[in-house]
Design a protein around this motif. Sequence first.
Motif, PDB file in Angstrom:
ATOM      1  N   ALA A  60      65.255  57.793  22.814  1.00 48.49           N
ATOM      2  CA  ALA A  60      65.939  58.771  23.441  1.00 48.49           C
ATOM      3  C   ALA A  60      65.620  58.997  24.968  1.00 48.49           C
TER       4      ALA A  60
ATOM      5  N   ASP B   3      68.996  63.304  16.624  1.00 51.76           N
ATOM      6  CA  ASP B   3      70.130  63.087  17.189  1.00 51.76           C
ATOM      7  C   ASP B   3      69.596  62.847  18.881  1.00 51.76           C
ATOM      8  N   SER B   4      69.944  61.917  19.427  1.00 56.53           N
ATOM      9  CA  SER B   4      69.386  61.420  20.805  1.00 56.53           C
ATOM     10  C   SER B   4      69.461  62.382  21.687  1.00 56.53           C
TER      11      SER B   4
ATOM     12  N   GLY C  16      72.432  63.830  11.227  1.00 58.18           N
ATOM     13  CA  GLY C  16      72.759  63.123  10.343  1.00 58.18           C
ATOM     14  C   GLY C  16      71.798  62.088   9.418  1.00 58.18           C
TER      15      GLY C  16
ATOM     16  N   GLU D 215      67.281  61.369  10.600  1.00 58.21           N
ATOM     17  CA  GLU D 215      67.171  60.910  12.055  1.00 58.21           C
ATOM     18  C   GLU D 215      67.488  62.078  12.992  1.00 58.21           C
TER      19      GLU D 215
ATOM     20  N   LEU E  25      70.165  65.417  21.345  1.00 57.48           N
ATOM     21  CA  LEU E  25      69.257  66.665  21.067  1.00 57.48           C
ATOM     22  C   LEU E  25      67.818  66.461  21.599  1.00 57.48           C
TER      23      LEU E  25
END
Length: 107
Positions: A50, A11-12, A1, A9, A14
């Motif tokens: 992450a 995705d944590s 997103g 950014e 992923l």
Amino acid sequence: GRGSSGSSEMDSALVRYFFTGILEIVRPPFSLVFVRALGGLMMKGPFVDALQSKHFEHSKRGQIVQLIDLFEAAATGDVQKIASWEEDESLLSMLKSTYCSSSNNNK
């Protein structure tokens, strides 16, 4: 997103999934090029966030510490010592302070 700043950014979830896969398949000996590439990636903000989150399994954090130890062994091997050792030493130092100190393992 996309965040409100308009920058892309990761995705944590992923990032955690990707890195879990990395931990499962990589095995020494590591080339200095690999250490620099993966180590550099591990120092990027989305990876730090992450991999230090409470959602990243504790056992995997131990594997990261082991990986960094193996990185250090690769970077300090006689064959691999080259002109830019200071940069490599700096990268290893940052990786250790980010992922190996006990205070970071409780986030």
